[in-house]
Write an enzyme that holds these catalytic residues in place. Structure first.
Site, short mmCIF file in Angstrom:
data_model
loop_
_atom_site.label_atom_id
_atom_site.label_comp_id
_atom_site.label_asym_id
_atom_site.label_seq_id
_atom_site.Cartn_x
_atom_site.Cartn_y
_atom_site.Cartn_z
N ASP A 258 0.89 -1.15 0.00
CA ASP A 258 0.00 0.00 0.00
C ASP A 258 0.93 1.21 0.00
OD1 ASP A 258 -2.04 1.80 0.04
OD2 ASP A 258 -3.17 0.80 1.62
C1 BGC Z 1 -4.85 3.32 -0.13
C2 BGC Z 1 -4.90 2.29 -1.25
C3 BGC Z 1 -4.70 2.98 -2.56
C4 BGC Z 1 -3.38 3.73 -2.54
C5 BGC Z 1 -3.06 4.47 -3.80
C6 BGC Z 1 -3.62 4.18 -0.21
O1 BGC Z 1 -3.70 5.24 0.68
O2 BGC Z 1 -4.91 2.67 1.11
O3 BGC Z 1 -6.12 1.61 -1.22
O4 BGC Z 1 -4.74 2.05 -3.60
O5 BGC Z 1 -3.42 4.69 -1.49
O6 BGC Z 1 -3.91 5.57 -3.94
#
Ligand code: BGC
Length: 726
Positions: A258
Site C-alpha cells: 500500500d
Molecule cells: C490506499 C490504497 C490505494 C493507494 C493508492 C492508499 O492510501 O490505502 O487503497 O490504492 O493509497 O492511492
C-alpha cells in the site's frame, strides 16, 4: 455421448492443456532470458516506484513501465508525477460503477463479472496495467471508514463475489491488485496498529476472500495492508506473504505495498514484498521531491545486494514476478484494446446499482411510488444532490456523469411535482479533515419542514457521505448515529408529514432509531454514474428490488461483536488491537449470542412475495468428499416478477470447539415471473464445512450432526434439516 465425440473432446482438452503449458514454459523461459540480461541496478529499479503511480521499465531493452490506478469503483483521474494533486488531464473522465458493498448486495456473481469486464475495459483504454482493487477486507465494525470499498462481513459471500470481478478485469490484460492484505479493519491507526487475532479467525474469517481471489480468481497482484500483524507490517510479513500467500497458495504474481506501507529494507527484501510504492521519499516521515532512489527497495536494497547481505536470488524472484505480471499485461501483444464511457458500461453500472439497492421496510406498500400519479413529492436531504464520486480517499473518481438522486427522480416522475429542500448540510469533502458547512442548520431544518408540509410524500435522502470521518479513507466514523442531526430532522418531518420514506445513502450500517416510525426504508449505497436513474428505477417499480444486506445493521454499536469487547478490541490502545470476538463476526455474533439486529445479514424485501418450499437434501449421512445438495422450489406468489436469493447456512450441533450458530455456505439468486416457480439447487462440498483446527494447524471436518438452515435471510430460516457427517 458418441465415442468419437468423447475422444475428440478428450484430445482437444489435452491439446489445449499442453498448448497452455507450452505457453507458460515459453514465458518462463523468456523471463529467465531477460533476467540474465539485466544489470543489478536495472533489476532493483523494477522493484520500486518512479512516480506516484508507475514503476520504471528498462529503456535499453524496451521493457515498459508499469502504470497503475485506483480502483476499485472506476479508474481514478490522473495524478501528478510526484505529488498527490490531480494532473488536470481532459481525457480521464470515466464511468463510475457502484461501490463494492452494492455489488456484494446483489448476491449476483454474474453482475460481478460484468462489473470486472467493464471497469477492466476502462482501465485498459486508460493505459493502466494494474487496477488497484478490488477490496475484500471483512466488515468488522460499522465505524471503519472504508467498509464501502469492500464486500461485506461474510467470507463466503466475499469469496464468491470477488472471483468473477477479477476474471473480468484480467481478461482485458489488466491486473487486479486485491487489497488490503490483510486485517486492515480500521482507518484510525491503520499505519501502525498491530492486530492480534487467532489463527482460527484469520483462516476462517479474514483470509478466505483473499485466498479465493488468488486461487480461484488467479489475481496477478495483491496489495499488502498498512497495519501490522503479529508484530510485522503486512507489506513485509513473513507469515502472510512468504508462507500463506506465496507458499501455501502458490501465488505467482507480485506483491505491491500500500502507498507508504514499506518500513524496512531487509524485511521488505526477505518477507515477500515485490514492488514498493508511495513511500515518504526521505524514507522517514516527510516527502522529498523526486527521491525514489531513497526507497527501501532502491539504493538501500542495492547496497545490501552488493555487499552480499542479501542474496541476488531474492531479487531475481521479485523481478521474475514483476516480469510475469508484465507478460500478462503490458508485454502481452494479444491484449484487447479496451473502451471508455460506453453506453454498455453505463448499463452495467445501472443494472448493478438497481439490483444492489436493498428494501428494508415497506409498510402499507409505501414503495413503489406510482410514476403516473399526479402528486407532490418532497425530496429532503443533502444526499439528494451530493456528488458521491467525489471524496472518500483513493477511490474518488472523476466521473463523466453522475446523475443525482434528485435528477433521477425528476426525470422519472414527470407527472409529479418535485420539491426539494436540503434539510441539513454536510460541508464539502476534504481528505483528512472536516470542513463544517456554512449553512445555518436551523434555517435548513425549518425550510425542510415547510416543504414537507406541502407534499403528499416525503422522501428523506440522508445517510453518510464521502467526507472525512464518514465513508472515507484515512479516518473512522466518530459515532454510529447519523451525522448532522438527521435523526432529529426526521422526527420533525414526521410530525408534519407521516407519509415518509427514508433512502439511506451509505456504505455502512447506521443507528436507525426512527425505524418503527417511518413507512419505508431503502438502503441505497454509493451507486456511481447512474445513481439517480437506478434509484428511480427502484422507487418507481421499474425494477423490483432484490438486494440483500452484505452486513448486519446492529441496533446500537455495543451490539456489534468488535465493540462489545471494548476499546482494546476496537480501536485498540494505539499499539495493539485484539480481535476478541474471534470468529464471531457480524451475523455469526448476533445469531450465536441471540442479539437481535436492526436489520440482519442477507435480509432484503421485494415488491412481490416468494415462498420457498419442498426443501430437500440429497441424503442424511455424508463422508469426506461428498456434496450436500439442497433443492427447493421458489414460487413467486405476488403480483410482479422479481428475484429471490435462497441462502443455505450450516451449523454444527454440539461441536467440540466454539462455533457460530450458522455460517453461509451457499446461495442462489433466481428471477421468477409473477406466478412462476423456479427450482433451485445449491451444492456444498463437505470440505467447506470444516473449521480451522489450531492444534492440527489445518482444516478439520468434525464428525457428528449438523444443521442445514435454508431461508432468504440469516434471520428468516424457512427450514432446518439435520445431517450427520461420518
Ligand atoms: C490506499 C490504497 C490505494 C493507494 C493508492 C492508499 O492510501 O490505502 O487503497 O490504492 O493509497 O492511492
Amino acid at each position: 455421448m458418441n465415442r468419437k465425440i468423447t475422444l475428440f473432446i478428450f484430445v482437444s482438452i489435452l491439446l489445449i492443456g499442453s498448448a497452455v503449458a507450452q505457453e507458460t514454459k515459453d514465458v518462463e523461459a523468456r523471463i529467465n532470458e531477460i533476467i540474465s540480461q539485466l544489470t543489478l541496478e536495472e533489476k532493483v529499479a523494477l522493484c520500486h516506484a518512479q512516480s506516484k503511480f508507475s514503476t520504471p521499465g528498462v529503456e535499453r531493452l524496451g521493457i515498459p513501465e508499469i502504470w497503475m490506478s485506483d480502483g476499485p469503483h472506476g479508474v481514478r483521474g490522473e495524478i501528478n508525477w510526484d505529488n498527490w494533486g490531480y494532473a488536470g488531464w481532459t481525457n480521464d473522465s470515466i464511468t463510475a460503477f457502484p461501490a463494492l458493498t452494492c455489488l456484494a448486495a446483489t448476491f449476483n456473481p454474474n453482475l460481478s463479472h460484468k462489473y470486472g469486464v467493464a471497469v477492466g475495459e476502462e482501465a485498459r483504454y486508460r493505459k493502466k496495467d494494474i487496477l488497484l482493487g478490488p477490496g475484500v477486507n471483512i466488515y468488522r465494525t460499522p465505524l471503519n471508514g472504508r467498509n464501502f470499498e469492500y464486500m461485506g462481513e461474510d467470507p463466503y459471500l466475499a469469496s464468491i463475489m470477488v472471483v468473477p470481478y477479477i476474471k473480468g478485469v484480467q481478461q482485458n490484460g489488466v491486473a487486479t491488485c486485491v487489497k488490503h492484505y490483510a486485517l486492515n479493519n480500521q482507518e484510525l491507526w491503520r499505519g501502525h496498529i498491530n492486530v492480534e487475532v487467532s489463527d482460527r479467525a484469520l483462516y476462517e474469517i479474514y483470509l478466505p476472500a483473499f485466498r479465493a481471489a488468488v486461487i480461484e480468481g488467479g489475481a496477478w497482484s495483491i496489495m499488502g495492508s498498512y497495519n501490522q500483524f503479529r508484530g510485522q507490517h503486512c507489506c513485509h510479513n513473513e507469515l502472510l506473504l512468504n508462507k500463506i500467500l506465496k507458499t501455501d497458495w502458490n501465488f505467482d504474481g507480485a506483491v505491491v505495498t500500500d502507498w507508504g506501507g514499506a518500513h524496512n529494507t531487509k524485511q521488505a527484501a526477505l518477507y515477500g514484498l515485490d514492488i514498493e510504492m508511495g513511500t515518504w521519499t526521505d524514507g522517514l516521515t516527510s516527502s522529498q521531491s523526486f527521491a525514489y532512489d531513497n526507497y527501501f527497495l532502491a539504493n538501500p536494497f542495492l547496497k545490501m545486494l552488493k555487499s552480499g547481505e542479501i542474496d541476488v536470488k531474492v531479487l531475481d524472484d521479485k523481478v521474475r514476478r514483476i516480469l510475469r505480471l508484465m507478460f500478462r499485461t503490458n508485454m502481452n501483444p494479444d491484449r484487447p484494446l479496451g473502451s471508455l464511457n460506453t453506453q454498455a458500461h453505463l448499463d452495467v453500472a445501472r443494472q448493478i446499482a438497481s439490483e444492489g439497492i436493498v428494501l428494508l421496510k415497506n409498510t402499507e406498500n409505501f414503495f413503489p411510488l406510482d410514476a403516473n400519479k399526479k402528486m407532490t413529492i418532497a425530496v429532503i436531504g443533502d444526499n439528494a444532490t451530493r456528488m458521491m464520486t467525489i471524496g472518500g480517499g483513493s477511490s474518488e473518481l472523476k466521473a463523466k456523469k453522475e446523475i443525482s438522486p434528485l435528477e433521477g427522480i425528476q426525470n422519472r416522475f414527470k407527472n409529479a411535482t418535485i420539491l426539494h429542500s436540503m434539510g441539513y448540510a454536510a460541508g464539502p469533502s476534504a481528505y483528512g479533515r472536516v470542513i463544517p458547512s456554512k449553512f445555518n442548520a436551523d434555517s435548513l431544518k425549518n425550510a425542510a419542514i415547510e416543504t414537507a408540509k406541502k407534499a403528499d410524500i416525503v422522501l428523506f435522502m440522508g445517510g453518510l457521505n464521502k467526507n472525512h470521518e464518514q465513508d472515507c479513507e484515512g479516518g473512522d466514523r466518530q459515532s454510529y448515529a447519523l451525522p448532522y442531526n438527521q435523526d432529529a430532522l426526521i422526527a420533525e418531518l414526521l410530525k408534519v408529514n407521516p407519509n415518509l420514506g427514508v433512502v439511506l445513502v451509505s456504505g455502512n450500517a447506521v443507528a436507525m432509531p426512527w425505524t418503527s416510525t417511518v413507512k419505508g426504508i431503502m438502503q441505497a449505497w454509493y451507486l456511481g454514474s447512474e445513481t439517480g436513474n437506478a434509484l428511480a428505477d427502484v422507487l418507481s417499480g421499474d425494477v423490483n428490488p432484490s438486494g440483500k444486506l452484505p452486513f448486519t445493521f446492529p441496533v446500537k454499536l455495543e451490539d456489534n461483536a468488535a465493540h462489545s469487547f471494548g476499546k482494546l478490541s476496537y480501536p485498540g490502545d494505539s499499539i495493539n488491537q485484539y480481535y476478541k470476538e474471534d470468529i464471531l463476526v457480524g451475523y455469526r455474533w448476533h445469531d450465536t449470542k441471540k442479539i437481535v439486529p436492526q436489520f440482519a445479514f442477507g435480509y432484503g424485501l421485494s415488491y412481490t412475495n416468494f415462498s420457498i418450499a419442498d426443501i430437500q437434501i440429497n441424503k442424511n449421512e455424508f463422508s469426506a468428499g461428498d456434496k450436500i445438495v439442497v433443492q427447493c422450489n421458489v414460487q413467486n406468489i405476488g403480483n410482479r416478477a422479481g428475484a429471490e436469493v435462497v441462502q443455505v447456512y450450516v451449523g454444527k450441533l454440539k461441536s467440540k470447539v466454539a462455533r457460530a450458530t450458522k455460517e453461509l455456505k451457499g446461495f442462489s439468486k433466481v428471477y421468477i415471473e409473477k406466478g412462476g416457480t423456479a427450482k433451485v439447487e445449491i451444492s456444498i462440498d463437505i470440505k467447506d464445512i470444516a473449521y480451522y483446527d489450531e492444534t492440527l494447524k489445518s482444516w478439520n471436518i468434525e464428525k457428528g450432526d449438523y444443521e442445514i438452515h435454508v431461508g432468504n435471510a440469516s434471520n428468516n430460516i424457512v427450514k432446518k434439516l439435520k445431517i450427520t457427517v461420518k
